[in-house]
Design a protein around this motif. Structure first.
Motif, PDB file in Angstrom:
ATOM      1  N   ALA A  24       0.723  -1.167   0.063  1.00 18.91           N
ATOM      2  CA  ALA A  24      -0.133  -0.063   0.088  1.00 18.91           C
ATOM      3  C   ALA A  24       0.940   1.310   0.040  1.00 18.91           C
ATOM      4  O   ALA A  24       0.555   2.442  -0.849  1.00 18.91           O
ATOM      5  N   GLU A  25       1.920   1.273   0.865  1.00 21.03           N
ATOM      6  CA  GLU A  25       2.757   2.480   0.762  1.00 21.03           C
ATOM      7  C   GLU A  25       3.246   2.583  -0.643  1.00 21.03           C
ATOM      8  O   GLU A  25       3.547   3.588  -0.933  1.00 21.03           O
ATOM      9  N   ALA A  26       3.917   1.459  -1.026  1.00 21.41           N
ATOM     10  CA  ALA A  26       4.519   1.487  -2.621  1.00 21.41           C
ATOM     11  C   ALA A  26       3.535   2.082  -3.514  1.00 21.41           C
ATOM     12  O   ALA A  26       3.981   3.051  -4.268  1.00 21.41           O
ATOM     13  N   ALA A  27       2.103   1.633  -3.283  1.00 26.96           N
ATOM     14  CA  ALA A  27       1.492   2.035  -4.351  1.00 26.96           C
ATOM     15  C   ALA A  27       1.010   3.612  -4.186  1.00 26.96           C
ATOM     16  O   ALA A  27       0.810   4.395  -5.179  1.00 26.96           O
ATOM     17  N   ALA A  28       0.715   4.186  -2.849  1.00 29.30           N
ATOM     18  CA  ALA A  28       0.789   5.384  -2.674  1.00 29.30           C
ATOM     19  C   ALA A  28       1.808   6.415  -2.949  1.00 29.30           C
ATOM     20  O   ALA A  28       1.689   7.362  -3.851  1.00 29.30           O
ATOM     21  N   TRP A  29       2.895   6.045  -3.032  1.00 29.69           N
ATOM     22  CA  TRP A  29       4.277   6.785  -3.068  1.00 29.69           C
ATOM     23  C   TRP A  29       4.513   6.808  -4.691  1.00 29.69           C
ATOM     24  O   TRP A  29       4.930   7.703  -5.498  1.00 29.69           O
ATOM     25  N   ALA A  30       4.154   5.852  -5.316  1.00 33.37           N
ATOM     26  CA  ALA A  30       4.383   5.690  -7.048  1.00 33.37           C
ATOM     27  C   ALA A  30       3.196   5.991  -7.667  1.00 33.37           C
ATOM     28  O   ALA A  30       3.296   6.022  -9.042  1.00 33.37           O
ATOM     29  N   GLY A  31       2.040   6.517  -7.143  1.00 34.69           N
ATOM     30  CA  GLY A  31       0.867   7.024  -7.728  1.00 34.69           C
ATOM     31  C   GLY A  31       0.084   5.889  -8.331  1.00 34.69           C
ATOM     32  O   GLY A  31      -0.546   6.314  -9.561  1.00 34.69           O
ATOM     33  N   LYS A  32      -0.056   4.665  -7.681  1.00 34.52           N
ATOM     34  CA  LYS A  32      -0.817   3.549  -8.299  1.00 34.52           C
ATOM     35  C   LYS A  32      -1.865   3.298  -7.425  1.00 34.52           C
ATOM     36  O   LYS A  32      -2.131   2.288  -7.052  1.00 34.52           O
ATOM     37  N   GLU A  33      -2.609   4.572  -7.082  1.00 34.52           N
ATOM     38  CA  GLU A  33      -3.852   4.497  -6.267  1.00 34.52           C
ATOM     39  C   GLU A  33      -4.932   3.475  -6.897  1.00 34.52           C
ATOM     40  O   GLU A  33      -5.295   3.031  -6.240  1.00 34.52           O
ATOM     41  N   ASN A  34      -5.040   3.727  -8.301  1.00 37.70           N
ATOM     42  CA  ASN A  34      -6.121   2.919  -8.907  1.00 37.70           C
ATOM     43  C   ASN A  34      -5.863   1.256  -8.639  1.00 37.70           C
ATOM     44  O   ASN A  34      -6.745   0.511  -8.532  1.00 37.70           O
ATOM     45  N   ALA A  35      -4.588   0.976  -8.842  1.00 35.13           N
ATOM     46  CA  ALA A  35      -4.173  -0.349  -8.824  1.00 35.13           C
ATOM     47  C   ALA A  35      -4.453  -0.702  -7.198  1.00 35.13           C
ATOM     48  O   ALA A  35      -4.962  -2.050  -6.990  1.00 35.13           O
ATOM     49  N   LEU A  36      -4.266   0.163  -6.356  1.00 40.17           N
ATOM     50  CA  LEU A  36      -4.486  -0.312  -4.873  1.00 40.17           C
ATOM     51  C   LEU A  36      -5.780  -0.431  -4.735  1.00 40.17           C
ATOM     52  O   LEU A  36      -6.127  -1.413  -3.641  1.00 40.17           O
ATOM     53  N   ARG A  37      -6.846   0.409  -5.357  1.00 41.90           N
ATOM     54  CA  ARG A  37      -8.429   0.315  -5.023  1.00 41.90           C
ATOM     55  C   ARG A  37      -8.740  -0.841  -5.658  1.00 41.90           C
ATOM     56  O   ARG A  37      -9.658  -1.602  -5.040  1.00 41.90           O
ATOM     57  N   ALA A  38      -8.092  -1.575  -6.480  1.00 36.79           N
ATOM     58  CA  ALA A  38      -8.581  -2.867  -7.006  1.00 36.79           C
ATOM     59  C   ALA A  38      -8.318  -4.146  -6.139  1.00 36.79           C
ATOM     60  O   ALA A  38      -9.121  -5.037  -6.000  1.00 36.79           O
ATOM     61  N   ILE A  39      -7.286  -3.734  -5.272  1.00 37.43           N
ATOM     62  CA  ILE A  39      -6.833  -4.922  -4.415  1.00 37.43           C
ATOM     63  C   ILE A  39      -7.420  -4.815  -2.900  1.00 37.43           C
ATOM     64  O   ILE A  39      -7.797  -5.837  -2.458  1.00 37.43           O
TER      65      ILE A  39
END
Length: 897
Positions: free
Chosen positions: A707-722
């Protein structure tokens, strides 16, 4: 003659002298003198004892005896008697080889006199004594103790020495010139042809030069055997010829002594009298002493001049004669039940199922005392005496398991090769399949064979062997956790577990079910384990399995409590093999909690102990966890090295689910190095069901990093799917780690003060890393909203927590955010960073008020070593007394940054 046998050994004498001098300077150590039979190892060891005595050291020794290899700690007991000048003192009670090593270190370290421990023919020590002595030898660096062990070349010796990890000093045959000098000192008047023949036949081996030279000097070439025979055979026959000239009673007592697993003269005489059918007295020992074949010390212990004499006596006796000797010894040692059984077994002329059952019981008792060498020997002898084909097969399986526990995979495989599948009961046939796979004979089958093992365990239970079935189920559970089994297999194992009606309250059963089904049974297991936490009657083994199960479900805080208690308990028991496993589990929980202060030293010690005790799989796991912890500290090079090594081992062996640990290391390393997109890519493999590194349960404890990697890398949409599927899993199993990190993910995805506030309002007292991660994210969000004043307390708290946990890159990022808000916070200097890992362990235990002896027992070191380390620690910390340790270790000092 002894002095003469040291011809050509100047380099070795110099090395031994240096070892003794270092011991006198309290920098003790150990060395292995290695070479073939007759090469002069014993003579060099005797010379080392002379050198030690001349330096004011006390020399104590013990000799391995081939007949005693099945007696647990026989060699060590004799060494303890040598250490006591007032022997015969009561024998030391030995619980395990590692506890025995600590008793030895304690006795050596508390003496005012410097000591040489001389161990001859170490290849014939019983396994428990060997493990204790080599374990102690690796830990005498700060003691005024030198240990020298002689050992004969051989395939089994190669494996033992590889595990021992001690420096070796090899003895080679003498050069032609030195061989000539030695022969001239023994037989100066030999004719030239006879001299040349002895030199040729001896091939530079000192024993051959001495013994064959002596024979040639007295008998010419009449008793020199053909040169195509092995030298050991020629020397053995030379000894046999000498024995043949002795009186009948003397020959009898020498044969009895050669086959006896003790060295007491009275015992040998009593058995000799039974063997001969007439009295054999102490006077009959005289001729053997006069011909220098044996020695008898002041405590009436008999020792052979050379091990080949034992072999000569053994070879010269027929099978029937040897059986009669063992029968006589069995009658004499009837009060010692284990020795009595051994000699009866050696006297047996054919299959004897009743005797085989007694040996099987003896093997089980030896196993409980962690005397695995004795257990293996008993199982192997029981196999030979088995009259029931099915029982023979079961004993072969048991022997293979013991051999594997010793780290002797070669012997284990040989034993399994001897199993006749069709003779086994169906239950044992399935167990054979499990052992073959586990010993890397048929390869890793993943989840494919798990249903077969479920049937095996249930069959054991139905057959009334509930304890063995429970043991098998518990042993299978960790394998199960790392196999990614399908739902139907999980249900099959749950059905088997539910059939154990009488064991439903067993802590091991609760833990086992939790590992088998972390989702399906996670919630109820957590509830049961929380109640067990307040129990005071749990054994260290039960605490360990509960801690492992709690980690598997993601209850890392609960796991840490169980494992802390288990570590202390196993240390107190001296079970070093088990300690390696417990420390690995403790490091796992600590690393996923972000606590590098616990994870790093635990993982390092676990890897070292696992390697020492022949547990390569646990050593690999500990190294991967160490890589994870090092990544958290910012040591990215060490983390990458650990990940590469782990992958190189796991991929070829198809241990694919364990690749998830590799991906954790790589993901955390990328986060620490400021590469969030790479971190997300590495970590996501654990969450992708189509990836070979997928692990459904490791997701519970790795999601925070993802989750931290996604938020920092701008991958919020990918995180929302998980998040939604994981939320459903968390709702079913209640995994605390997953619930906690889902709050973090929800807050960073929402990007609202209310969401952050709600997440921080939860009880995060057991999750300091996750709380700091959430504070840092909230503080950074507030700063970007131009609410700098509100962000500073959060960022300051996050930095301080990360610093306390040793998560340096995370602390640095929090400080960077704080500087951007208009406030600076210097990195604190941890005084413990100036200490080695072992010094840190010692300092923290001393700061807790433990005595040097108590610290030594915990860390498997001598009290003197602890004292030496503390003298080094004080100046490093800038203190002068033990009382200042606590403040020095907790004080905060600035490095000026």
């Amino acid at each position: 003659m002894r002095k003469g046998m040291l011809v050509g050994r100047d380099a070795q004498i110099l090395a031994l002298s240096a070892l003794l001098d270092r011991a006198i300077a309290q920098a003790g150590g150990a060395v292995i003198l290695r070479g073939e039979a007759g090469i002069g190892k014993t003579a060099l060891l005797a010379h080392a004892s002379t050198l030690a005595t001349a330096r004011g050291m006390r020399a104590v020794g013990v000799c391995g005896v081939q007949a005693e290899v099945h007696i647990p700690y026989a060699g060590l007991h004799r060494l303890f008697r040598s250490l006591r000048r007032d022997a015969p003192a009561p024998a030391v009670e030995i619980e395990s080889p590692y506890r025995a090593a600590m008793v030895l270190l304690d006795q050596l370290g508390t003496r005012h006199q410097r000591v040489l421990v001389a161990v001859d023919d170490a290849q014939w020590l019983d396994r428990g004594s060997w493990e204790a002595l080599t374990f102690a030898a690796r830990r005498i660096g700060s003691d005024p103790v030198a240990m020298v062990l002689t050992i004969r070349d051989g395939e089994e010796v190669d494996r033992l020495l590889a595990q021992a990890g001690l420096p070796e000093l090899r003895l080679e045959p003498l050069s032609p010139v030195d061989a000539g000098v030695l022969l001239a000192s023994v037989a100066p008047d030999l004719s030239r042809p006879l001299r040349e023949r002895v030199l040729e036949q001896s091939a530079g081996i000192p024993l051959g030069l001495v013994e064959l030279g002596s024979v040639a000097a007295t008998s010419g070439d009449a008793r020199l055997l053909p040169s195509w025979l092995p030298l050991s055979t020629r020397v053995e026959r030379t000894f046999a010829a000498i024995v043949a000239e002795l009186p009948t009673a003397t020959r009898a007592l020498l044969l009895v002594a050669a086959l006896d697993d003790g060295d007491d003269v009275d015992e040998i005489l009593a058995a000799s009298s039974r063997f001969e059918g007439c009295p054999v007295t102490v006077d009959d020992v005289g001729p053997a002493v006069a011909t220098r074949l044996v020695q008898v010390d002041d405590w009436h212990r008999l020792r052979f001049r050379h091990p080949l004499l034992r072999s000569a006596l053994y070879q010269s006796a027929g099978t029937a004669q040897r059986r009669r000797v063992h029968a006589a010894l069995a009658d004499v040692v009837v009060a010692d039940s284990d020795r009595h059984v051994w000699h009866r077994a050696a006297a047996a002329a054919g299959p004897d199922e009743a005797l085989a059952r007694e040996l099987t019981g003896l093997a089980a008792r030896a196993g409980h005392r962690q005397a695995s060498g004795a257990a293996l020997a008993a199982f192997q002898r029981a196999v030979l005496l088995s009259g029931d084909a099915a029982e023979r097969g079961r004993r072969l399986l048991a022997a293979a398991e013991v051999a594997a526990e010793q780290g002797d995979i070669t012997t284990a495989r040989q034993l399994l090769d001897d199993v006749v599948d069709e003779h086994l009961r169906p239950v044992d046939r399935a167990w054979l399949s499990y052992l073959r796979e586990g010993l890397l004979i048929t390869g890793w089958s993943g989840a494919a064979r798990l249903p077969v093992y479920a049937g095996l365990i249930d069959a054991l239970r139905r057959d009334g062997d509930g304890q063995r079935a429970m043991n098998a189920l518990a042993a299978m559970s960790l394998r199960f956790y790392w196999s990614n089994p399908p739902p139907e297999t999980i249900q099959a194992f749950l059905t088997v577990a539910d059939n154990f009606d009488t064991l439903t309250d067993d802590p091991r059963m609760i833990a086992t079910v939790g590992l088998i089904a972390p989702v399906e049974r996670g919630a109820v297991t957590l509830e049961q384990m929380t109640r067990l936490l307040i129990r005071f009657d749990l054994t260290p083994t039960e605490q360990h399995v509960l801690g492992v199960s709690a980690s598997g479900i993601g209850a890392l805080d609960l796991s840490a409590q169980f494992l802390t208690a288990a570590t202390a308990g196993v240390r107190a028991q001296g079970r070093v093999g088990a300690l390696a496993q417990v420390l690995t589990s403790q490091a796992f929980a600590a690393a996923f909690l972000g606590n590098t202060r616990v994870a790093v030293p635990a993982a390092v010690e676990a890897a070292e102990l696992a390697a020492e005790t022949g547990q390569p799989a646990w050593a690999l796991t500990a190294r991967l966890i160490h890589g994870h912890a090092r990544a958290l500290t910012g040591d990215t090079a060490a983390a990458r090295k650990a990940a590469d090594h782990g992958e190189s081992v796991l991929l070829p062996n198809a241990r694919l689910p364990m690749l998830a640990l590799v991906q954790v290391v790589r993901g955390v390393e990328a986060l620490a190095d400021g590469r969030p997109a790479d971190a997300y890519r590495q970590l996501y493999r654990i969450f992708d069901a189509d990836d070979v590194a997928y692990h459904p349960y490791l997701r519970f404890v790795a999601f925070g990093h993802l989750a931290e990697a996604a938020a920092w890398a701008g991958k919020e949409n990918a995180l929302r799917a998980i998040v939604p599927p994981l939320t459903r899993v968390a709702g079913e199993c209640g995994s605390p780690a997953l619930v906690t990190t889902l709050r973090y993910a929800g807050a960073v995805l929402a990007g609202r003060a209310e969401a952050f506030g709600t997440a921080l309002a939860a009880d995060l007292s057991s999750w300091p890393f996750e709380r700091a991660r959430l504070q840092q994210a909230y503080g950074a969000w507030l700063r970007r909203q131009r609410r700098a004043a509100e962000s500073r307390p959060l960022l300051r708290s996050a930095a301080e927590t990360f610093d306390a946990l040793g998560a340096v890159p995370w602390a640095d990022r929090a400080r960077a955010e704080l500087r951007a808000s208009g406030e600076s916070l210097r990195r604190p200097v941890d005084p413990a960073d100036t200490l080695t890992l072992q010094e840190q362990q010692i300092a923290r235990l001393a700061a807790q008020g433990l005595s040097n002896r108590e610290i030594a027992e915990r860390l498997f070191l001598s009290p003197r070593t602890i004292t030496t380390h503390l003298y080094r620690i004080f100046p490093k910390l800038g203190i002068k007394s033990r009382g200042e340790l606590s403040q020095a270790l907790t004080g905060k000092f600035s490095d000026g940054r």
